[in-house]
Motif scaffolding. Structure first.
Motif, PDB file in Angstrom:
ATOM      1  N   ARG A  27       0.868  -1.179   0.000  1.00  0.00           N
ATOM      2  CA  ARG A  27       0.000   0.000   0.000  1.00  0.00           C
ATOM      3  C   ARG A  27       0.898   1.220   0.000  1.00  0.00           C
ATOM      4  NH1 ARG A  27      -5.149  -0.484   3.975  1.00  0.00           N
ATOM      5  NH2 ARG A  27      -5.841  -2.555   3.319  1.00  0.00           N
ATOM      6  N   GLY A  28       0.433   2.280  -0.652  1.00  0.00           N
ATOM      7  CA  GLY A  28       1.234   3.492  -0.647  1.00  0.00           C
ATOM      8  C   GLY A  28       0.466   4.685  -1.174  1.00  0.00           C
ATOM      9  N   ALA A  29       0.979   5.841  -0.868  1.00  0.00           N
ATOM     10  CA  ALA A  29       0.443   7.091  -1.402  1.00  0.00           C
ATOM     11  C   ALA A  29       1.175   7.401  -2.699  1.00  0.00           C
ATOM     12  CB  ALA A  29       0.643   8.216  -0.403  1.00  0.00           C
ATOM     13  N   GLU A  30       0.424   7.804  -3.711  1.00  0.00           N
ATOM     14  CA  GLU A  30       1.010   8.158  -5.000  1.00  0.00           C
ATOM     15  C   GLU A  30       0.260   9.341  -5.585  1.00  0.00           C
ATOM     16  OE1 GLU A  30       2.813   4.499  -7.328  1.00  0.00           O
ATOM     17  OE2 GLU A  30       0.682   4.155  -6.945  1.00  0.00           O
ATOM     18  N   VAL A  31       0.781   9.847  -6.675  1.00  0.00           N
ATOM     19  CA  VAL A  31       0.079  10.837  -7.481  1.00  0.00           C
ATOM     20  C   VAL A  31      -0.020  10.284  -8.895  1.00  0.00           C
ATOM     21  CG1 VAL A  31       0.885  12.791  -6.098  1.00  0.00           C
ATOM     22  CG2 VAL A  31       2.130  12.158  -8.136  1.00  0.00           C
ATOM     23  N   VAL A  32      -1.088  10.652  -9.574  1.00  0.00           N
ATOM     24  CA  VAL A  32      -1.293  10.264 -10.966  1.00  0.00           C
ATOM     25  C   VAL A  32      -0.814  11.404 -11.850  1.00  0.00           C
ATOM     26  CG1 VAL A  32      -3.045   9.808 -12.727  1.00  0.00           C
ATOM     27  CG2 VAL A  32      -3.273   8.810 -10.465  1.00  0.00           C
ATOM     28  N   ALA A  33      -0.177  11.067 -12.950  1.00  0.00           N
ATOM     29  CA  ALA A  33       0.154  12.054 -13.975  1.00  0.00           C
ATOM     30  C   ALA A  33      -0.455  11.584 -15.285  1.00  0.00           C
ATOM     31  CB  ALA A  33       1.662  12.222 -14.122  1.00  0.00           C
ATOM     32  N   ILE A  34      -1.184  12.475 -15.929  1.00  0.00           N
ATOM     33  CA  ILE A  34      -1.757  12.201 -17.243  1.00  0.00           C
ATOM     34  C   ILE A  34      -1.069  13.140 -18.226  1.00  0.00           C
ATOM     35  CG2 ILE A  34      -3.829  12.162 -18.660  1.00  0.00           C
ATOM     36  CD1 ILE A  34      -5.384  11.779 -15.997  1.00  0.00           C
ATOM     37  N   ILE A  35      -0.392  12.555 -19.193  1.00  0.00           N
ATOM     38  CA  ILE A  35       0.430  13.302 -20.140  1.00  0.00           C
ATOM     39  C   ILE A  35      -0.317  13.403 -21.460  1.00  0.00           C
ATOM     40  CG2 ILE A  35       2.646  13.331 -21.348  1.00  0.00           C
ATOM     41  CD1 ILE A  35       3.574  11.446 -18.935  1.00  0.00           C
ATOM     42  N   LYS A  36      -0.444  14.620 -21.972  1.00  0.00           N
ATOM     43  CA  LYS A  36      -1.111  14.850 -23.254  1.00  0.00           C
ATOM     44  C   LYS A  36      -0.046  15.082 -24.317  1.00  0.00           C
ATOM     45  CE  LYS A  36      -5.000  17.077 -21.009  1.00  0.00           C
ATOM     46  NZ  LYS A  36      -4.623  17.750 -19.794  1.00  0.00           N
ATOM     47  N   SER A  37      -0.055  14.239 -25.345  1.00  0.00           N
ATOM     48  CA  SER A  37       0.944  14.327 -26.400  1.00  0.00           C
ATOM     49  C   SER A  37       0.306  13.909 -27.724  1.00  0.00           C
ATOM     50  CB  SER A  37       2.145  13.437 -26.054  1.00  0.00           C
ATOM     51  OG  SER A  37       3.200  13.632 -26.964  1.00  0.00           O
ATOM     52  N   ARG A  38       1.166  13.623 -28.687  1.00  0.00           N
ATOM     53  CA  ARG A  38       0.721  13.136 -29.997  1.00  0.00           C
ATOM     54  C   ARG A  38       1.258  11.733 -30.203  1.00  0.00           C
ATOM     55  NH1 ARG A  38       3.105  16.510 -34.742  1.00  0.00           N
ATOM     56  NH2 ARG A  38       2.489  18.338 -33.583  1.00  0.00           N
ATOM     57  N   ASP A  39       0.518  10.942 -30.970  1.00  0.00           N
ATOM     58  CA  ASP A  39       0.854   9.532 -31.136  1.00  0.00           C
ATOM     59  C   ASP A  39       2.249   9.319 -31.731  1.00  0.00           C
ATOM     60  OD1 ASP A  39      -0.118   6.820 -30.745  1.00  0.00           O
ATOM     61  OD2 ASP A  39       0.011   6.675 -32.928  1.00  0.00           O
ATOM     62  N   SER A  40       2.681  10.182 -32.635  1.00  0.00           N
ATOM     63  CA  SER A  40       4.001   9.990 -33.261  1.00  0.00           C
ATOM     64  C   SER A  40       5.155  10.197 -32.276  1.00  0.00           C
ATOM     65  CB  SER A  40       4.167  10.921 -34.465  1.00  0.00           C
ATOM     66  OG  SER A  40       4.171  12.272 -34.045  1.00  0.00           O
ATOM     67  N   LEU A  41       4.888  10.770 -31.107  1.00  0.00           N
ATOM     68  CA  LEU A  41       5.933  10.970 -30.096  1.00  0.00           C
ATOM     69  C   LEU A  41       5.941   9.864 -29.041  1.00  0.00           C
ATOM     70  CD1 LEU A  41       5.702  14.826 -29.536  1.00  0.00           C
ATOM     71  CD2 LEU A  41       7.432  13.551 -30.822  1.00  0.00           C
ATOM     72  N   ARG A  42       5.160   8.822 -29.262  1.00  0.00           N
ATOM     73  CA  ARG A  42       5.036   7.737 -28.282  1.00  0.00           C
ATOM     74  C   ARG A  42       6.398   7.193 -27.851  1.00  0.00           C
ATOM     75  NH1 ARG A  42       0.709   3.658 -27.816  1.00  0.00           N
ATOM     76  NH2 ARG A  42      -0.236   4.909 -29.461  1.00  0.00           N
ATOM     77  N   GLN A  43       7.247   6.803 -28.788  1.00  0.00           N
ATOM     78  CA  GLN A  43       8.528   6.185 -28.427  1.00  0.00           C
ATOM     79  C   GLN A  43       9.492   7.163 -27.732  1.00  0.00           C
ATOM     80  OE1 GLN A  43       8.835   2.994 -28.285  1.00  0.00           O
ATOM     81  NE2 GLN A  43       6.814   2.820 -29.173  1.00  0.00           N
ATOM     82  N   PRO A  44       9.722   8.363 -28.266  1.00  0.00           N
ATOM     83  CA  PRO A  44      10.613   9.269 -27.540  1.00  0.00           C
ATOM     84  C   PRO A  44      10.050   9.704 -26.187  1.00  0.00           C
ATOM     85  CG  PRO A  44       9.809  10.315 -29.563  1.00  0.00           C
ATOM     86  CD  PRO A  44       9.352   8.895 -29.579  1.00  0.00           C
ATOM     87  N   LEU A  45       8.735   9.819 -26.083  1.00  0.00           N
ATOM     88  CA  LEU A  45       8.118  10.173 -24.801  1.00  0.00           C
ATOM     89  C   LEU A  45       8.349   9.067 -23.777  1.00  0.00           C
ATOM     90  CD1 LEU A  45       6.313  11.905 -22.981  1.00  0.00           C
ATOM     91  CD2 LEU A  45       4.335  10.875 -24.101  1.00  0.00           C
ATOM     92  N   VAL A  46       8.120   7.828 -24.163  1.00  0.00           N
ATOM     93  CA  VAL A  46       8.337   6.696 -23.261  1.00  0.00           C
ATOM     94  C   VAL A  46       9.810   6.597 -22.869  1.00  0.00           C
ATOM     95  CG1 VAL A  46       8.325   4.166 -23.128  1.00  0.00           C
ATOM     96  CG2 VAL A  46       6.311   5.400 -23.949  1.00  0.00           C
ATOM     97  N   ALA A  47      10.710   6.781 -23.818  1.00  0.00           N
ATOM     98  CA  ALA A  47      12.145   6.723 -23.508  1.00  0.00           C
ATOM     99  C   ALA A  47      12.522   7.803 -22.496  1.00  0.00           C
ATOM    100  CB  ALA A  47      12.966   6.870 -24.787  1.00  0.00           C
TER     101      ALA A  47
END
Length: 106
Positions: free
Chosen positions: A51-71
């Protein structure tokens, strides 16, 4: 036309999420990062229930940036195995899409 991509991830604290989020926006990998504090998590990790406390982050981007964003997220994220869920968006308001596309990429 290019599609919007949302990436869901979690962090241990809001300050880390905001710092990494700001770096993603400055690098034009994201147009916006929403940080939602106050989440409580129950999860399985290495054979134990935690169990733990966390925060959620929702990132808004474009599909073509999927790989560099994940990296970039994996390189900066403090978790050993960060949660990175790619949430393709079926449709977006044209003005929202235009804004995301104008704030990301080259």
């Amino acid at each position: 036309m290019e599609r919007v991509l949302l990436v869901y991830t979690t962090f241990a604290d809001a300050e880390t999420a905001l710092e990494i989020g700001e770096s993603l926006v400055r690098d034009r990998l994201a147009a916006c990062v929403n940080v939602l504090p106050g989440m409580r998590s129950v999860y399985a990790w290495k054979g134990a229930v935690e169990r733990g406390a966390e925060v959620v982050a929702i990132i808004k981007s474009r599909d073509s940036l999927r790989q560099p964003l994940v990296a970039a997220l994996k390189a900066r994220h403090p978790y050993e195995t960060p949660i990175l869920l790619h949430l393709p968006v079926a449709e977006a308001d044209p003005d929202t899409l235009a804004w995301i596309l104008s704030e990301t990429g080259a």
